[in-house]
Scaffold this active site. Structure first.
Site, PDB file in Angstrom:
ATOM      1  N   ASN A  32      38.779   7.599  34.795  1.00  0.00           N
ATOM      2  CA  ASN A  32      37.963   6.460  34.350  1.00  0.00           C
ATOM      3  C   ASN A  32      38.745   5.388  33.604  1.00  0.00           C
ATOM      4  OD1 ASN A  32      35.648   7.535  35.444  1.00  0.00           O
ATOM      5  ND2 ASN A  32      35.144   8.679  33.587  1.00  0.00           N
ATOM      6  N   LYS A  34      41.764   2.476  32.801  1.00  0.00           N
ATOM      7  CA  LYS A  34      42.356   1.356  33.545  1.00  0.00           C
ATOM      8  C   LYS A  34      43.813   1.655  33.890  1.00  0.00           C
ATOM      9  CE  LYS A  34      43.953  -3.355  32.742  1.00  0.00           C
ATOM     10  NZ  LYS A  34      43.992  -3.769  34.131  1.00  0.00           N
ATOM     11  N   LYS A  36      44.817   2.443  37.539  1.00  0.00           N
ATOM     12  CA  LYS A  36      45.012   3.144  38.824  1.00  0.00           C
ATOM     13  C   LYS A  36      45.586   2.205  39.896  1.00  0.00           C
ATOM     14  CE  LYS A  36      40.648   4.102  38.484  1.00  0.00           C
ATOM     15  NZ  LYS A  36      40.391   3.722  37.078  1.00  0.00           N
ATOM     16  N   THR A  37      44.942   1.060  40.057  1.00  0.00           N
ATOM     17  CA  THR A  37      45.423   0.108  41.065  1.00  0.00           C
ATOM     18  C   THR A  37      46.752  -0.492  40.627  1.00  0.00           C
ATOM     19  OG1 THR A  37      43.182  -0.397  41.786  1.00  0.00           O
ATOM     20  CG2 THR A  37      44.853  -2.053  42.266  1.00  0.00           C
ATOM     21  N   THR A  38      46.863  -0.831  39.351  1.00  0.00           N
ATOM     22  CA  THR A  38      48.097  -1.464  38.882  1.00  0.00           C
ATOM     23  C   THR A  38      49.275  -0.486  38.945  1.00  0.00           C
ATOM     24  OG1 THR A  38      47.245  -1.156  36.650  1.00  0.00           O
ATOM     25  CG2 THR A  38      47.116  -3.359  37.547  1.00  0.00           C
ATOM     26  N   ARG A  46      58.436  -1.194  43.033  1.00  0.00           N
ATOM     27  CA  ARG A  46      59.621  -0.328  42.990  1.00  0.00           C
ATOM     28  C   ARG A  46      60.141  -0.071  44.412  1.00  0.00           C
ATOM     29  NH1 ARG A  46      59.091   4.859  39.333  1.00  0.00           N
ATOM     30  NH2 ARG A  46      59.776   3.360  37.767  1.00  0.00           N
ATOM     31  N   PHE A  88      31.197  -6.800  46.045  1.00  0.00           N
ATOM     32  CA  PHE A  88      31.209  -5.919  44.894  1.00  0.00           C
ATOM     33  C   PHE A  88      30.081  -4.934  45.055  1.00  0.00           C
ATOM     34  CE2 PHE A  88      34.093  -5.968  41.805  1.00  0.00           C
ATOM     35  CZ  PHE A  88      33.736  -6.287  40.508  1.00  0.00           C
ATOM     36  N   TRP A  90      28.919  -1.518  46.740  1.00  0.00           N
ATOM     37  CA  TRP A  90      28.876  -0.096  46.427  1.00  0.00           C
ATOM     38  C   TRP A  90      27.512   0.408  46.023  1.00  0.00           C
ATOM     39  CZ3 TRP A  90      32.056   2.158  49.244  1.00  0.00           C
ATOM     40  CH2 TRP A  90      33.189   1.461  49.609  1.00  0.00           C
ATOM     41  N   GLU A 125      41.105   2.063  46.146  1.00  0.00           N
ATOM     42  CA  GLU A 125      39.683   2.396  45.983  1.00  0.00           C
ATOM     43  C   GLU A 125      39.136   3.265  47.123  1.00  0.00           C
ATOM     44  OE1 GLU A 125      38.906   1.770  43.036  1.00  0.00           O
ATOM     45  OE2 GLU A 125      40.112   0.018  42.545  1.00  0.00           O
TER      46      GLU A 125
END
Ligand code: ATP
Ligand code: MG
Length: 193
Positions: A32, A34, A36-38, A46, A88, A90, A125
């Site tokens: 939960n 912040k 994951k995507t970043t 890399r 958005f 879902w 996602e």
């Protein structure tokens, strides 16, 4: 045949072939908090430094165009980003449409995974799509099982299904300790999108 000197000794005394130096990984960024995507984008950056070919496919398209989409053209052709989600939605009013959109995105994703044209495939996602029942984790696992041996695949999103966690090689769960959203700070460019 592995030469005897290339073998490693287990604690039991048994001599076995060492794990390969390079092997494609299935990586899951869930939880939960912040990042994951970043974190997946950090990995992309890399890998690009090593001239690896990277594709990111976003299963959910938000309200704003994220910075990574805007930056991608500057890192092309080694980096490709596809955002095919249609909103958005879902927890949405139109599950049939979400199911159809997810199917279309998954078709592209599986084609990319199996193409042999990429070293790193990021399915942003995808966990959420599976959590909502729009994408079958077993179908994802079946495709992952057929990919090239050096292809790394990252699946991001909250609520990664147990089958995916079981199948993955590397799973990180990001915990939310504090988030400025709770203090009323709205989503900011460069940070949230
Ligand atoms: P990021 O894209 O910043 O790495 P994420 O991929 O971990 O975030 P998602 O679950 O995809 O997070 O959520 C997307 C949006 O929700 C992001 O803008 C993120 O900043 C925000 N967000 C993530 N975690 C939290 C949280 N614990 N509370 C409030 N908002 C959050
Ligand atoms: Mg995310």
């Amino acid at each position: 045949m592995t030469e005897p000197e290339e073998r490693v000794q287990r604690a039991s005394g048994e001599r076995v072939a060492p794990p390969p130096k390079r092997t494609g990984l299935v990586i899951v960024n869930t939880g939960n908090g912040k990042g994951k995507t970043t974190a997946a984008l950090g990995l992309a950056f890399r890998a690009l430094g090593h001239r690896m070919r990277v594709v990111m496919i976003q299963f959910i398209k938000g309200q704003w165009t994220p910075g990574e989409i805007k930056a991608a053209s500057r890192l092309a052709p080694e980096l490709e980003v596809h955002a095919l989600g249609d909103g958005f939605t879902w927890v949405t009013k139109n599950p049939e449409q979400d199911r159809a959109t997810t199917r279309k995105i998954w078709e592209l994703a599986s084609e990319k995974i199996l193409s042999g044209a990429y070293d790193l495939v990021i399915l942003d996602e995808a966990n959420v799509a599976m959590k909502h029942g729009y994408l079958d984790p077993m179908e994802v696992i079946e495709v992952l099982g057929r990919r090239g041996p050096l292809v790394h695949v990252v699946l991001t999103g909250r609520g990664a299904p147990p089958e995916i966690v079981e199948f993955a090689d590397l799973v990180s769960e990001i915990q939310a300790v504090k988030h400025p959203y709770k203090q009323g700070v709205r989503a900011q460019k460069g940070i949230e999108f």
